[in-house]
Design a protein around this motif. Structure first.
Motif, short mmCIF file in Angstrom:
data_model
loop_
_atom_site.label_atom_id
_atom_site.label_comp_id
_atom_site.label_asym_id
_atom_site.label_seq_id
_atom_site.Cartn_x
_atom_site.Cartn_y
_atom_site.Cartn_z
N LEU A 153 -30.37 22.54 10.47
CA LEU A 153 -30.19 21.12 10.78
C LEU A 153 -28.98 20.56 10.04
O LEU A 153 -28.12 19.86 10.63
CB LEU A 153 -31.47 20.36 10.39
CG LEU A 153 -31.51 18.87 10.70
CD1 LEU A 153 -31.44 18.63 12.20
CD2 LEU A 153 -32.79 18.25 10.12
N VAL A 154 -28.88 20.89 8.76
CA VAL A 154 -27.74 20.41 7.97
C VAL A 154 -26.43 21.01 8.48
O VAL A 154 -25.39 20.34 8.55
CB VAL A 154 -27.96 20.74 6.48
CG1 VAL A 154 -26.70 20.44 5.66
CG2 VAL A 154 -29.16 19.98 5.94
N ALA A 155 -26.45 22.32 8.85
CA ALA A 155 -25.24 22.99 9.33
C ALA A 155 -24.73 22.35 10.61
O ALA A 155 -23.53 22.13 10.79
CB ALA A 155 -25.52 24.48 9.55
N ARG A 156 -25.66 22.05 11.54
CA ARG A 156 -25.23 21.43 12.80
C ARG A 156 -24.70 20.02 12.58
O ARG A 156 -23.80 19.57 13.27
CB ARG A 156 -26.40 21.44 13.79
CG ARG A 156 -26.66 22.82 14.39
CD ARG A 156 -27.67 22.82 15.53
NE ARG A 156 -29.04 22.72 15.01
CZ ARG A 156 -29.81 21.67 15.14
NH1 ARG A 156 -29.33 20.58 15.71
NH2 ARG A 156 -31.04 21.66 14.67
N LEU A 167 -18.79 28.27 9.55
CA LEU A 167 -19.33 29.30 8.69
C LEU A 167 -20.80 29.02 8.35
O LEU A 167 -21.66 29.90 8.39
CB LEU A 167 -18.50 29.42 7.41
CG LEU A 167 -19.00 30.46 6.38
CD1 LEU A 167 -19.03 31.86 7.01
CD2 LEU A 167 -18.12 30.44 5.14
N LEU A 168 -21.06 27.75 8.04
CA LEU A 168 -22.43 27.38 7.70
C LEU A 168 -23.35 27.55 8.91
O LEU A 168 -24.50 28.02 8.78
CB LEU A 168 -22.46 25.93 7.21
CG LEU A 168 -23.74 25.46 6.49
CD1 LEU A 168 -24.00 26.34 5.28
CD2 LEU A 168 -23.59 24.01 6.06
N ILE A 169 -22.85 27.19 10.08
CA ILE A 169 -23.64 27.37 11.31
C ILE A 169 -23.93 28.84 11.55
O ILE A 169 -25.06 29.24 11.89
CB ILE A 169 -22.92 26.75 12.52
CG1 ILE A 169 -22.86 25.23 12.36
CG2 ILE A 169 -23.59 27.14 13.82
CD1 ILE A 169 -22.04 24.53 13.44
N GLU A 170 -22.91 29.69 11.38
CA GLU A 170 -23.08 31.13 11.60
C GLU A 170 -24.09 31.72 10.62
O GLU A 170 -24.96 32.53 10.99
CB GLU A 170 -21.73 31.84 11.46
CG GLU A 170 -21.81 33.34 11.74
CD GLU A 170 -20.47 34.03 11.58
OE1 GLU A 170 -20.45 35.28 11.62
OE2 GLU A 170 -19.47 33.33 11.40
N GLN A 206 -27.62 30.58 11.54
CA GLN A 206 -28.11 31.30 12.72
C GLN A 206 -28.51 32.73 12.38
O GLN A 206 -29.50 33.25 12.89
CB GLN A 206 -27.05 31.28 13.82
CG GLN A 206 -26.84 29.92 14.44
CD GLN A 206 -25.73 29.92 15.48
OE1 GLN A 206 -24.91 30.86 15.56
NE2 GLN A 206 -25.67 28.85 16.29
N GLY A 207 -27.73 33.37 11.50
CA GLY A 207 -28.08 34.73 11.08
C GLY A 207 -29.40 34.77 10.33
O GLY A 207 -30.25 35.65 10.55
N ILE A 208 -29.58 33.80 9.44
CA ILE A 208 -30.85 33.73 8.70
C ILE A 208 -32.01 33.46 9.66
O ILE A 208 -33.07 34.07 9.57
CB ILE A 208 -30.76 32.63 7.61
CG1 ILE A 208 -29.73 33.02 6.55
CG2 ILE A 208 -32.13 32.39 6.98
CD1 ILE A 208 -29.46 31.93 5.52
N GLY A 209 -31.78 32.54 10.61
CA GLY A 209 -32.83 32.21 11.56
C GLY A 209 -33.19 33.40 12.42
O GLY A 209 -34.38 33.63 12.73
N SER A 210 -32.18 34.19 12.84
CA SER A 210 -32.45 35.37 13.66
C SER A 210 -33.27 36.40 12.89
O SER A 210 -34.24 36.97 13.42
CB SER A 210 -31.12 35.99 14.12
OG SER A 210 -31.36 37.18 14.83
N ALA A 211 -32.90 36.65 11.63
CA ALA A 211 -33.65 37.61 10.82
C ALA A 211 -35.09 37.15 10.59
O ALA A 211 -36.03 37.94 10.65
CB ALA A 211 -32.94 37.82 9.48
#
Length: 604
Positions: A257-260, A266-269, A272-277
């Protein structure tokens, strides 16, 4: 164990078994002897014929006395047999010795009249009497029930008197009859021994069956204990893994939420990587949860008529992005077919089959099909263009944690629970499941469902819905990390959140004036359960919506959850899904309250 000690132990066990078999055979023989003793009066017709013949030969009062003694003796034997039968199980050896003594007395009484015949009767009458008594003695061979001393105690006096009597009569007839009587002894003893051997063989077979049954029961108990231990281990491991992942999932949602909001690429990427894992981890744990629910029989079925094409479309919408990412097609071939089933559970089956097919299909595509079967049912199938499954593997693929072609245990391909869940769920729905495939030509899983008339199916639950208006949430959780993470996320999306560690603190906050729209309570709290907290708070705040969050997936706990009057969510759950669940809970509670008010007005 040393070889010598093992041999000695085996020998001791064998000796103990032989003793046990002998005791059981004696007990069986005793049972038959007691039955014979209680039926002694059945030989009364033969006794009366012998008494009549003796009376005709001039025996007079001697015959009357003998007959009275015989009848009194039989009555006493019958009574004694009744007493012995009651104590036979407690002291079989003593009862057997007592029965042998009774047989001896009965035998002496039976031949007491024979001297009269040898002194007074003709050869014809004596032959007839000898035949009658020999017939009775031959029957005793069976009724002595394999106990040689019992037969000898009864027949011994008779045989001795008959041999001596015929020898005393002399002549060719006397000597021949004495020889015949003498030969009956070994023949009768052979019959008694044969019966004893038959009893022993029967008891040994029964003992073998008892040993085998005990061994099978012990193995079954060990297998059940191992299965229960495995279930407890997975439940405990699942709980311990879910706790930190729950806080991490909430934090990851907040980070996204904060990244968007920041727009930092970079923060968004990273988010998203953390969310995918985390999504992958949740998928693995949810597989374990599904297995636990099915094993705990805590899945409730809601059967109705459903459009197969609509169900397949819901599955395609869920997996279309994954199939496209893998470069695979995902097609549906289904006409207007309706089936009678539980939509949620059938979606679970189809979802697992499609997910499994996408994972193990390198190129081509996956197809969902539905058609009428000749027997009137509807065949629903999921097929792929993958490598197929070898015949030797077709049963094993339904085992938990077993995967074909994944020796490195690539976690992106799951834990190997998908097909195990499919089989268990199909059994729950009583749907036949068949795997049809040829190596190199893909695999096809077929389900046979009962057809239903077309109608308005209950709407399928949407995959996503809006969060709705901001809510005031009161959270009770004794895990500080989870509590802090959830409060942070809810505040970030504009909600009001208060968090406490126990039910007393929650009650105090409500007493201080905090108006909560919904409760979020962890089930496993120190000194109380989430259900205890909800019940206590609702006593002073009736109708307060509540959601229980738990990382406990044990079979017993799942059965408990199935009976709770509250929504139950299993950790880990990300912030967005939790917020959506809270909104839906509040909405459902509001609709229910409005319906109650309307019914009250109608009744008024």
């Amino acid at each position: 164990m040393a070889p010598g000690l093992a041999d000695r132990t085996d020998a001791d066990n064998a000796a103990a078994r032989e003793v046990r078999i002998i005791e059981k055979v004696d007990a069986l023989c005793l049972k038959h002897m007691l039955v014979f003793a209680r039926r002694g009066f059945q030989s009364l017709p033969i006794v009366l014929v012998i008494a009549y013949l003796a009376f005709q030969d001039g025996a007079g009062l001697w015959v009357v006395a003998w007959l009275a003694i015989w009848m009194v003796g039989q009555a006493l034997i019958r009574r004694a047999a009744g007493r012995l039968q009651r104590r036979a199980e407690a002291a079989p050896a003593q009862a057997l010795r007592a029965m042998t003594r009774l047989f001896a007395r009965s035998g002496i009484v039976a031949v007491a009249l024979m001297p009269v015949f040898f002194l007074r009767s003709t050869d014809v009458v004596l032959l007839f009497v000898s035949f009658l008594l020999s017939t009775q003695g031959g029957g005793l061979v069976m009724l002595a029930s394999g106990i040689q001393r019992a037969w000898l105690s009864y027949a011994g006096p008779f045989v001795v008197v008959m041999i001596v009597g015929w020898l005393w009569r002399g002549g060719a007839m006397g000597y021949v009859m004495a020889y015949v009587m003498a030969t009956t002894v070994p023949l009768s003893l052979m019959s008694v021994r044969a019966q004893r051997k038959e009893f022993t063989d029967q008891v040994r077979l029964l003992d073998d069956n008892e040993i085998l049954s005990a061994s099978l029961k012990a193995e079954r108990d060990r297998a059940e204990a191992a299965s229960a231990s495995k279930t407890r281990f997975f439940a405990a491991a699942s709980h311990d893994l879910r706790q930190p992942l729950h806080a991490l999932s909430i934090n990851a949602t907040t980070l996204d939420l904060v990244a968007r909001r920041s727009g930092d690429p970079l923060l968004i990427e990273l988010s998203q990587g953390i969310g995918s894992a985390l999504g992958q981890s949740r998928g693995l744990l949810d597989g374990l949860l599904d297995i636990s629910r099915l094993d705990a029989h805590s899945v409730s079925l809601h059967t109705a008529s459903h459009d197969v094409a609509a169900l397949m479309e819901a599955v395609r919408n869920e997996f279309a992005a994954l199939a496209k990412q893998r470069g695979l097609s995902l097609e549906i071939d289904a006409g207007p077919l309706w089936v009678l089933t539980d939509a949620d559970q059938l979606l679970r089956i189809l979802g697992n089959l499609v997910d499994n097919a996408i994972k193990f299909t390198p190129r081509g595509g996956v197809r969902l099909q539905a058609r009428h079967a000749p027997d009137g049912r509807v065949i629903v199938s999921v097929s792929d263009s993958g490598p197929g499954i070898a015949e030797a593997e077709r049963e094993r693929v339904f085992e938990e944690f077993y995967q074909v072609g994944n020796p490195s245990r690539d976690r992106s391909q799951g834990l190997g629970l998908g097909l195990a869940i499919v089989r268990r769920t199909a059994r729950l729905l009583e749907i036949p499941l068949e795997l049809v495939c040829e190596p190199g030509r893909g695999a096809r899983f077929e389900l046979s469902l009962p057809a239903a008339a077309a109608g308005a199916a209950p709407p399928l639950p949407p995959n996503e819905s809006g969060i709705g208006r901001p809510l005031s949430v009161l959270m009770v959780d004794d895990e500080p990390d989870a509590l802090r993470s959830l409060c942070t996320y809810l505040r970030e999306i504009g909600w009001t959140a208060r968090g406490v560690a126990c039910g007393d603190d929650a009650q105090q906050i409500l007493d201080d004036g905090f108006r909560a729209d919904v409760l979020v309570v962890d089930f496993r709290l120190r000194g109380e359960t989430g259900q205890d907290v909800i019940t206590r708070l609702r006593m002073r705040n009736p109708g307060l919506p509540a959601v229980i969050v738990s990382g406990d997936t044990s079979a017993q706990r799942l059965r408990t959850f199935s009976g709770l009057a509250a929504v139950v969510l299993h950790k880990p759950i990300d912030g967005a899904r939790l917020a959506q669940a809270l909104s839906e809970t509040v909405k459902a509670s509001t609709v229910s309250a409005s319906s109650e008010v309307q019914r009250g007005r109608d009744d008024g």
